[in-house]
Design a protein around this motif. Structure first.
Motif, PDB file in Angstrom:
ATOM      1  N   PRO A  73      -4.229  -5.691  -9.957  1.00  0.00           N
ATOM      2  CA  PRO A  73      -5.423  -6.136  -9.233  1.00  0.00           C
ATOM      3  C   PRO A  73      -5.704  -7.629  -9.334  1.00  0.00           C
ATOM      4  CG  PRO A  73      -5.876  -4.087 -10.372  1.00  0.00           C
ATOM      5  CD  PRO A  73      -4.525  -4.531 -10.834  1.00  0.00           C
ATOM      6  N   HIS A  74      -5.037  -8.306 -10.268  1.00  0.00           N
ATOM      7  CA  HIS A  74      -5.300  -9.731 -10.456  1.00  0.00           C
ATOM      8  C   HIS A  74      -4.330 -10.623  -9.698  1.00  0.00           C
ATOM      9  CE1 HIS A  74      -8.124  -8.559 -13.546  1.00  0.00           C
ATOM     10  NE2 HIS A  74      -7.186  -7.848 -14.133  1.00  0.00           N
ATOM     11  N   GLY A  75      -3.234 -10.059  -9.197  1.00  0.00           N
ATOM     12  CA  GLY A  75      -2.322 -10.925  -8.466  1.00  0.00           C
ATOM     13  C   GLY A  75      -1.012 -10.260  -8.097  1.00  0.00           C
ATOM     14  N   LEU A  76      -0.342 -10.846  -7.104  1.00  0.00           N
ATOM     15  CA  LEU A  76       1.010 -10.457  -6.694  1.00  0.00           C
ATOM     16  C   LEU A  76       1.962 -11.342  -7.484  1.00  0.00           C
ATOM     17  CD1 LEU A  76       2.877  -8.853  -4.785  1.00  0.00           C
ATOM     18  CD2 LEU A  76       2.501 -10.645  -3.077  1.00  0.00           C
ATOM     19  N   LEU A  77       2.728 -10.742  -8.397  1.00  0.00           N
ATOM     20  CA  LEU A  77       3.460 -11.532  -9.383  1.00  0.00           C
ATOM     21  C   LEU A  77       4.858 -11.933  -8.930  1.00  0.00           C
ATOM     22  CD1 LEU A  77       2.389  -9.500 -12.540  1.00  0.00           C
ATOM     23  CD2 LEU A  77       1.328 -11.544 -11.580  1.00  0.00           C
ATOM     24  N   LYS A  78       5.700 -10.947  -8.671  1.00  0.00           N
ATOM     25  CA  LYS A  78       7.093 -11.264  -8.398  1.00  0.00           C
ATOM     26  C   LYS A  78       7.642 -10.386  -7.281  1.00  0.00           C
ATOM     27  CE  LYS A  78       8.727 -13.163 -12.786  1.00  0.00           C
ATOM     28  NZ  LYS A  78       9.756 -13.062 -13.846  1.00  0.00           N
ATOM     29  N   PRO A  79       7.708 -10.886  -6.076  1.00  0.00           N
ATOM     30  CA  PRO A  79       8.364 -10.133  -5.001  1.00  0.00           C
ATOM     31  C   PRO A  79       9.806 -10.615  -4.820  1.00  0.00           C
ATOM     32  CG  PRO A  79       6.972 -11.825  -4.059  1.00  0.00           C
ATOM     33  CD  PRO A  79       6.892 -11.990  -5.552  1.00  0.00           C
ATOM     34  N   ASP A 121     -12.647  -4.277  -5.301  1.00  0.00           N
ATOM     35  CA  ASP A 121     -13.963  -4.903  -5.385  1.00  0.00           C
ATOM     36  C   ASP A 121     -15.043  -3.998  -4.800  1.00  0.00           C
ATOM     37  OD1 ASP A 121     -12.767  -7.087  -6.524  1.00  0.00           O
ATOM     38  OD2 ASP A 121     -12.669  -8.251  -4.667  1.00  0.00           O
ATOM     39  N   GLN A 122     -14.712  -3.350  -3.684  1.00  0.00           N
ATOM     40  CA  GLN A 122     -15.684  -2.460  -3.046  1.00  0.00           C
ATOM     41  C   GLN A 122     -15.965  -1.237  -3.903  1.00  0.00           C
ATOM     42  OE1 GLN A 122     -17.339  -2.809   0.034  1.00  0.00           O
ATOM     43  NE2 GLN A 122     -16.649  -4.916  -0.161  1.00  0.00           N
ATOM     44  N   GLY A 123     -14.932  -0.779  -4.647  1.00  0.00           N
ATOM     45  CA  GLY A 123     -15.093   0.433  -5.445  1.00  0.00           C
ATOM     46  C   GLY A 123     -16.125   0.285  -6.548  1.00  0.00           C
ATOM     47  N   ASN A 124     -16.169  -0.928  -7.169  1.00  0.00           N
ATOM     48  CA  ASN A 124     -17.152  -1.191  -8.215  1.00  0.00           C
ATOM     49  C   ASN A 124     -17.117  -0.110  -9.302  1.00  0.00           C
ATOM     50  OD1 ASN A 124     -19.177  -2.599  -9.527  1.00  0.00           O
ATOM     51  ND2 ASN A 124     -20.826  -1.553  -8.433  1.00  0.00           N
ATOM     52  N   VAL A 125     -15.879   0.179  -9.780  1.00  0.00           N
ATOM     53  CA  VAL A 125     -15.691   1.202 -10.806  1.00  0.00           C
ATOM     54  C   VAL A 125     -14.935   0.589 -11.979  1.00  0.00           C
ATOM     55  CG1 VAL A 125     -15.729   3.133  -9.203  1.00  0.00           C
ATOM     56  CG2 VAL A 125     -13.572   1.988  -9.666  1.00  0.00           C
ATOM     57  N   VAL A 171       1.555 -10.047   0.882  1.00  0.00           N
ATOM     58  CA  VAL A 171       0.295 -10.776   0.676  1.00  0.00           C
ATOM     59  C   VAL A 171      -0.869 -10.006   1.293  1.00  0.00           C
ATOM     60  CG1 VAL A 171      -0.986 -12.854   1.333  1.00  0.00           C
ATOM     61  CG2 VAL A 171       1.338 -13.043   0.444  1.00  0.00           C
ATOM     62  N   ASP A 172      -0.667  -9.473   2.498  1.00  0.00           N
ATOM     63  CA  ASP A 172      -1.716  -8.684   3.152  1.00  0.00           C
ATOM     64  C   ASP A 172      -2.016  -7.411   2.380  1.00  0.00           C
ATOM     65  OD1 ASP A 172      -1.710 -10.650   5.049  1.00  0.00           O
ATOM     66  OD2 ASP A 172      -0.632  -9.499   6.552  1.00  0.00           O
ATOM     67  N   MET A 173      -0.969  -6.770   1.883  1.00  0.00           N
ATOM     68  CA  MET A 173      -1.156  -5.560   1.075  1.00  0.00           C
ATOM     69  C   MET A 173      -2.008  -5.861  -0.146  1.00  0.00           C
ATOM     70  SD  MET A 173       1.530  -3.992  -1.584  1.00  0.00           S
ATOM     71  CE  MET A 173       1.155  -5.465  -2.531  1.00  0.00           C
ATOM     72  N   GLN A 174      -1.687  -6.955  -0.846  1.00  0.00           N
ATOM     73  CA  GLN A 174      -2.419  -7.317  -2.050  1.00  0.00           C
ATOM     74  C   GLN A 174      -3.880  -7.626  -1.753  1.00  0.00           C
ATOM     75  OE1 GLN A 174      -1.662  -7.125  -5.116  1.00  0.00           O
ATOM     76  NE2 GLN A 174      -3.109  -8.437  -6.192  1.00  0.00           N
TER      77      GLN A 174
END
Length: 265
Positions: A169-175, A43-47, A32-35
């Motif tokens: 980038p939209h979510g952590l799906l399946k761990p 978000d910071q990259g803005n690319v 969770v922290d990694m994600q």
């Protein structure tokens, strides 16, 4: 929200019943922290690409797992020579996280992203596949792999525990977590234990990046030639000089010195 941390039998055997629950919690928190860190970087990259996310996510998974176990007394966090990341050894388990997909893909079809020398070394701690593989009798077989000293010094009963996860980038799906054998040099896995879903906490605890608040516009410093031009002060000639038609003197006559530096006096 109540998170179910019922541990599988194989995990209790490797870590102990109580520590298996701790490992579940710490692994879920690390992912969770990694994600969250990776999404903040994006978000910071803005690319227009996902490069900031990927550059943060890949090392972040190993870094966050290592951080979660640094304060666990019975855990060993170490970096073997030449490895690009830290590993965690706890009980009889050696933890290895990796992303197997960017989509909602069945974990049983998961493959390793690549099979390099350090992956082959790690899988010397995994069970041998029950069926013949491409590794049998080949240069990639376990007997042909030279394990570097820090890994070779682990207890002989150490078991590699895989932590595969899917994310974007939209979510952590399946761990998940489980034990598997490496079948071939394409990264194909054969699960020895059923890959179990990892329960996830609802919030992150080690987010290191955050959105930068709007910044005040910079003060525009004036250049050397952008100021107001000075107005020279003009002095009128005395009336007496104008009446006597005395010509204006632009430069005073040089003053003749009373003494010269070459004089004896």
């Amino acid at each position: 929200m109540i998170v179910n941390y019922a541990q599988p039998v194989w995990a209790a055997d490797l870590f102990g019943a109580e520590r298996a629950v701790l490992v579940q919690k710490r692994l879920g928190q690390a992912l969770v922290d990694m994600q969250e860190n990776a999404r903040a970087a994006q978000d910071q990259g803005n690319v227009d690409t996902n490069h900031p996310y990927g550059w943060t996510r890949w090392p972040g998974s190993y870094t966050q797992v290592a951080r979660q176990f640094e304060d666990v007394e019975s855990a060993t966090v170490f970096k073997p020579d030449g490895f690009p990341f830290k590993l965690v050894h706890l009980g009889r388990g050696l933890l290895y996280p990796f992303r197997f997909s960017t989509e909602d893909t069945p974990v049983r079809s998961a493959k390793l992203p690549s099979v390099g020398p350090f992956i082959r070394e790690l899988f010397t701690f995994a069970p041998e596949p029950p069926q013949p593989t491409l590794f049998d009798g080949a240069e990639y077989g376990p007997e042909a792999v030279e394990v570097r000293p820090r890994l070779a010094s682990l207890p002989v009963d150490t078991q590699l525990v895989l932590v595969p996860y899917a994310c974007n980038p939209h979510g952590l799906l399946k761990p998940y977590w489980g034990v598997a054998s490496l079948v071939d040099d394409e990264g194909t896995l054969e699960w020895v234990t059923p890959p179990e879903p990892l329960p996830l906490p609802t919030t992150s605890t080690r987010r290191r990046l955050s959105a930068v608040p709007p910044q005040a516009s910079e003060v525009q410093h004036a250049s050397f030639d952008s100021g107001e031009q000075p107005v020279p002060q003009l002095f009128a000639r005395p009336d007496a000089e104008e009446k006597r038609e005395v010509p204006p003197m632009t430069e005073p006559d040089p003053i003749k010195p009373l003494a010269h530096e070459d004089d004896d006096n």
